[in-house]
Scaffold this active site. Structure first.
Site, PDB file in Angstrom:
ATOM      1  N   GLU A  18       0.840  -1.191   0.000  1.00 49.12           N
ATOM      2  CA  GLU A  18       0.000   0.000   0.000  1.00 49.12           C
ATOM      3  C   GLU A  18       0.883   1.253   0.000  1.00 49.12           C
ATOM      4  OE1 GLU A  18      -3.062  -0.355   2.949  1.00 49.12           O
ATOM      5  OE2 GLU A  18      -3.888   1.602   2.461  1.00 49.12           O
TER       6      GLU A  18
ATOM      7  N   GLY B 297      -7.148   4.109   9.226  1.00 48.32           N
ATOM      8  CA  GLY B 297      -7.815   3.889  10.502  1.00 48.32           C
ATOM      9  C   GLY B 297      -6.986   3.015  11.432  1.00 48.32           C
ATOM     10  N   GLY B 298      -6.384   1.956  10.868  1.00 44.25           N
ATOM     11  CA  GLY B 298      -5.642   1.014  11.697  1.00 44.25           C
ATOM     12  C   GLY B 298      -4.148   1.262  11.717  1.00 44.25           C
ATOM     13  N   SER B 299      -3.608   1.760  10.613  1.00 50.49           N
ATOM     14  CA  SER B 299      -2.153   1.940  10.542  1.00 50.49           C
ATOM     15  C   SER B 299      -1.810   3.223   9.807  1.00 50.49           C
ATOM     16  CB  SER B 299      -1.522   0.747   9.828  1.00 50.49           C
ATOM     17  OG  SER B 299      -2.013   0.665   8.517  1.00 50.49           O
ATOM     18  N   THR B 300      -0.551   3.620   9.947  1.00 51.49           N
ATOM     19  CA  THR B 300      -0.079   4.803   9.229  1.00 51.49           C
ATOM     20  C   THR B 300       1.200   4.419   8.488  1.00 51.49           C
ATOM     21  OG1 THR B 300       0.445   7.136   9.415  1.00 51.49           O
ATOM     22  CG2 THR B 300       1.249   5.779  11.175  1.00 51.49           C
ATOM     23  N   GLN B 301       1.347   4.930   7.244  1.00 50.83           N
ATOM     24  CA  GLN B 301       2.497   4.572   6.432  1.00 50.83           C
ATOM     25  C   GLN B 301       3.334   5.794   6.079  1.00 50.83           C
ATOM     26  OE1 GLN B 301      -0.142   1.693   6.484  1.00 50.83           O
ATOM     27  NE2 GLN B 301      -0.539   2.658   4.536  1.00 50.83           N
TER      28      GLN B 301
END
Ligand code: NAG
Ligand code: NAG
Length: 467
Positions: A200, A230-234
């Protein structure tokens, strides 16, 4: 002029008449020679990447346009479905292979969005599959019948399906595979899957830099991609040689070799699970809770607020702290004195810092590059009016920080979690990624009228490497 001469003879001095008879063949030869020279300069220049203008631009160039009109150029298509947690998006891309550099150029894209997300059909997978079928019908408007058999089709699911129980997600995926097999497009068993955070990040980064035409000028000219889900940040960006050595030593699994149009780049991407906005909210709100945890009192919530919030199947009632902070606002011209309940920003900030600050590795050199941020960064900035939702804009970290303070100092039941969200975002950017107050973030949904979506990066990947 010549035809006119014959139809309506015009008297001309013999000398002029003579030259007008001779010049066409001379000029024709000269023009052809010029064209040939130009063509070789362009081809050779492009090959050595030595042209002053960017031939690696993502769009169509003049030569390709000419080739299209002569029927020498054909289109290439790819169909991608982004099955996100809140909705599914179809992107049907039209490309062509450029005659100049052999690279794929983006001509057009169809973007169709449907709601709700695939994961909400976990108990009725047929309905989910029907939703995909309807989306594929739309793709047929773009891809002509003769091309469908070799047009790759892919669906990748993100956060929504990742959170479902395994067997429910598998049943949905199997149903979608059936729909794909029966469709006229080219699909394989790999066409439908759950995408991990690494892909992603890399595909979003590719999309941004492709649309900004940043490939070909070295890693320091590429843009950083920041995604807050919502669940993770990249966080994803290209490394120069020195950085590559440092990052390979520190976190070798996060460095990826990417081949972007004859340019080999080392790209760092890291997905922080638990630092997505909803996951961070949940962790901060439920920290230090004792006894009945369905009612939560938190320092980042205004004392007048009482709101329901659902996360991972549990509904919480959120309220401000038990000992509210009230500030006295003195009477001014046109206003009356009031005791205003506020969030104590100092306390909220330190609560958020406790959770966010030490979870992120501060990549050096990040804030020197152009930064493009999307998802919740964009949404929250738009919701408090830092940017226009339709066109996007550029926002500094200081503006995010100031918006957080303002929101925390203002009782507002319509945006009960805005103070918390903006504080999380500010802390993530400042203490997490190490940005300075003046660091600017580009917040756009589109570049050059194309959606910023990992789907474009994926389309490239499957056209170049197969499904
Ligand atoms: C927790 O509090 C809520 C609201 O007061 C109540 O409805 C719920 O039954 C309580 N749960 C437990 C486990 O005590
Ligand atoms: C906010 O909290 C800090 C630290 O607990 C305290 O020093 C400060 O006085 C508080 N501000 C207000 C307006 O109550």
């Amino acid at each position: 002029m010549v035809a006119q001469d014959n139809d309506h003879p015009v008297k001309m001095p013999p000398r002029l008449r003579k030259s007008s008879r001779q010049s066409p063949s001379f000029f024709k030869l000269f023009a052809i020679l010029c064209l040939c020279v130009c063509f070789f300069v362009v081809v050779i220049g492009a090959y050595f990447q030595a042209l002053p203008w960017n031939l690696y631009a993502h769009g169509t160039n003049a030569l390709d346009n000419l080739a299209f009109s002569l029927g020498l150029q054909t289109h290439v298509y790819a169909v991608v479905i982004d099955a996100g947690s809140t909705g599914s998006r179809l992107l049907a891309f039209t490309f062509h292979k450029s005659l100049i550099d052999g690279n794929l150029k983006l001509d057009d894209e169809l973007f169709v969005q449907v709601k709700p997300g695939l994961s909400s059909f976990s108990n009725e997978p047929e309905k989910g599959a029907n939703q995909m079928l309807a989306l594929l019908e739309r793709a047929k408007d773009v891809v002509p019948p003769s091309e469908r058999g070799h047009t790759p089709l892919s669906m990748k699911a993100t956060a929504g399906l990742r959170l479902l129980p395994r067997e429910k997600a598998d049943r949905l995926i199997e149903k979608v595979r059936e729909v794909f097999r029966e469709s006229p497009f080219h699909s394989t068993a790999h066409s439908v899957s759950i995408m991990d955070g690494t892909d992603e990040g890399l595909f979003s980064w590719f999309t941004v830099n492709f649309l900004l035409d940043r490939f070909g000028a070295g890693p320091e000219h590429t843009a950083v991609a920041l995604d807050l889900g919502g669940g993770s940040t990249q966080v994803t960006f290209a490394l120069d040689k020195d950085e590559e050595a440092i990052f390979r030593a520190h976190d070798p699994d996060s460095v990826h070799e990417i081949n972007a149009f004859h340019n080999k780049l080392a790209v760092y991407t890291h997905s922080y699970l638990g630092l997505g906005l909803m996951a961070a909210r949940h962790a901060i709100l439920t920290a230090d809770q004792e006894g009945n945890t369905s009612v939560i009192h938190n320092v980042c919530i205004n004392p007048i607020v009482s709101t329901e919030w659902e996360y991972a199947g549990t509904t919480y009632t959120l309220k401000g702290p038990k000992d509210p902070t009230i500030i006295h606002i003195k009477e001014k011209k046109g206003t009356v004195a009031e005791d205003r309940p506020i969030v104590n920003f100092t306390q909220c900030l330190s609560t958020v810092q406790d959770y966010v600050a030490h979870k992120v590795y501060k990549p050096k050199g990040l804030s020197r590059r152009e930064i493009n941020a999307f998802s919740y960064y964009f949404d929250r900035a738009a919701e408090v009016g830092l940017i226009d939702e339709r066109v996007g804009g550029v926002v500094s970290l200081k503006q995010f920080m100031d918006a957080a303070k303002t929101s925390c100092n203002t009782p507002n039941v319509d945006q009960p979690l805005m103070c918390l969200d903006l504080t999380i975002i500010s802390v993530l950017l400042k203490d997490g990624f190490g940005f300075e107050s003046k660091t600017k973030l580009n917040l756009f949904k589109k570049i050059d009228n194309h959606e910023i979506s990992w789907a474009l990066g994926l389309a490239f990947h499957i056209l170049e490497n197969g499904l």
